[in-house]
Design a protein around this motif. Sequence first.
Motif, short mmCIF file in Angstrom:
data_model
loop_
_atom_site.label_atom_id
_atom_site.label_comp_id
_atom_site.label_asym_id
_atom_site.label_seq_id
_atom_site.Cartn_x
_atom_site.Cartn_y
_atom_site.Cartn_z
N LEU A 156 0.78 -1.23 -0.05
CA LEU A 156 0.19 -0.01 -0.64
C LEU A 156 0.86 1.53 0.10
CD1 LEU A 156 -2.99 -0.54 2.75
CD2 LEU A 156 -2.80 -0.95 0.16
N ALA A 157 0.21 2.70 -0.64
CA ALA A 157 1.54 3.38 -1.18
C ALA A 157 1.20 3.93 0.71
CB ALA A 157 0.39 4.51 -1.64
N ASP A 158 -0.08 4.09 1.42
CA ASP A 158 -0.24 4.51 2.82
C ASP A 158 -0.98 3.46 3.60
OD1 ASP A 158 -0.49 6.33 4.57
OD2 ASP A 158 -1.67 7.62 4.13
N PRO A 159 0.42 2.61 4.45
CA PRO A 159 -0.94 1.40 4.58
C PRO A 159 -1.47 2.25 6.38
CG PRO A 159 2.12 1.57 5.30
CD PRO A 159 1.25 2.64 4.12
N ASN A 160 -0.98 3.75 6.81
CA ASN A 160 -0.97 4.26 8.20
C ASN A 160 -2.62 4.19 7.81
OD1 ASN A 160 2.07 4.57 7.95
ND2 ASN A 160 1.22 4.53 10.04
N LEU A 166 -9.41 0.78 8.04
CA LEU A 166 -10.33 -0.15 8.61
C LEU A 166 -9.96 -0.06 9.99
CD1 LEU A 166 -10.38 -3.12 8.24
CD2 LEU A 166 -8.09 -4.04 9.01
N ARG A 167 -9.76 0.38 11.16
CA ARG A 167 -10.14 0.39 12.87
C ARG A 167 -11.70 1.06 12.45
NH1 ARG A 167 -10.39 4.09 16.96
NH2 ARG A 167 -9.72 3.24 18.89
N GLY A 227 -0.21 0.70 15.86
CA GLY A 227 -0.38 1.16 17.53
C GLY A 227 -0.30 2.97 16.83
N GLU A 228 0.29 3.43 15.53
CA GLU A 228 -0.14 5.18 15.18
C GLU A 228 -1.06 5.04 14.33
OE1 GLU A 228 3.26 5.36 12.21
OE2 GLU A 228 4.86 5.28 13.70
N ALA A 229 -1.76 3.93 13.67
CA ALA A 229 -3.47 4.06 13.40
C ALA A 229 -4.29 3.70 14.42
CB ALA A 229 -3.86 2.67 12.23
#
Length: 309
Positions: A156-160, A166-167, A227-229
Motif C-alpha cells: 500500500l502507498a499509505d498503510p497507516n 479499517l479501524r 499503534g500509530e493508526a
Amino acid sequence: MSHAQHGDAPAPAGHAAHHGHADHDGHSHDDLASEVEGADLLDLDGDVLRGYWDAALDRVTAALASSPADEQGAPARVVDLGAGTGTGTLGLARRLPHAEVVAVDVSELALARVDAKARAAGVGDRVRTVVADLDAGWPDLDPIDLTWASMSLHHLADPNRALADLRRTTRDGGLVAVAEFDEPLRFLPDDPGLGRPGFEGRALGVLSAVHAEVLPTIGASWGEVLGEAGWTVVDEHDVVIDERSPDHPHAGRYARAWFDRLAHGLTDRLDAEDHRTLEALLDDDGPHGLLHRTDLHLHGVRTVTIARR
C-alpha cells in the motif's frame, strides 16, 4: 493496492519487470502472464507451507474466540485483505464455520481462483469476493470482526491511512492480524554447486534494493504502524519456517516459481556469473535445476501481529 503476495516473492511486473505489447483492453501480454505466474506462486506457497499457514491461522482464530467482538453472538464478518488466491480465505472459512469471509484484492484473476476454491470446498455460500484498490479508498464492508492481512500491507502507498480506515469499520473489540516478513524465504545452501558460493544472499540483496525503491514500508515494525493508526497490539509472534529437504512433492516447483519470478525482475541487476547461475537453476533439464534438487532448505520467519480496536 498491488496484487497481494502471500509468498515472499519479488515485485511483480510494473515494479521491476519487462513489459510487452498491449492488448486492446490496455493490458499487456507480459502483465497478464506475470499475474498468472504470481497467482500460481501464491497457490504453491499455501500448499508447500501448509504448516506455517495452519500455525498462523490457528493463533489468529484463537484470538478472535477470546475477543469481546466474539461475545456479541452475531455471526462474524471476517476480511482477508489482499487475499491473493485465497489460502487465508479458505483457512478462515474452515476455522470459523459460522462466519462470512470476504476476500478483498485488486486482482480479478486471483479472486476468480478464490471463488472456485470456495465452491469446491463447500463454503461458497459464506465466501464472497470484492475487487478493490485500497489506495483509492476503503470498500463498504462494515462491521468487521476480524481482518487478516498477509504480506499485503507493504504494497500500500499509505498503510497507516488504510489501517485507520479499517479501524473505523471494525467492531469494538474486533481484531486485525498482520503477517509480514523481514526477509524473503531462502531455498538454497550457501554453495549451490555452481557459480560462486553465496548466490542466494547476493540475489536477495539485489531484491532488497529493488524493494526499497518501490515498497518503502517493507520490513516495517508493524506493531508500531498499528499503534500509530490507533490499534492496540495484543500479540506478536514469530512463526519459523524450517523445511530442510522438504518431502512435499511441490517444493521444487515452489522454489522454481520463486526464482523464475526473480529472473523476470532482476536479471539486469545481477552480474554475469550470477545470471548464469540463475539460468542453470531454472533449467529443468540441467543437473542443477530447482525442480530436481534434493538439497533445498526452505527457511525464514514470518511475524504475525494481532491488534484490537
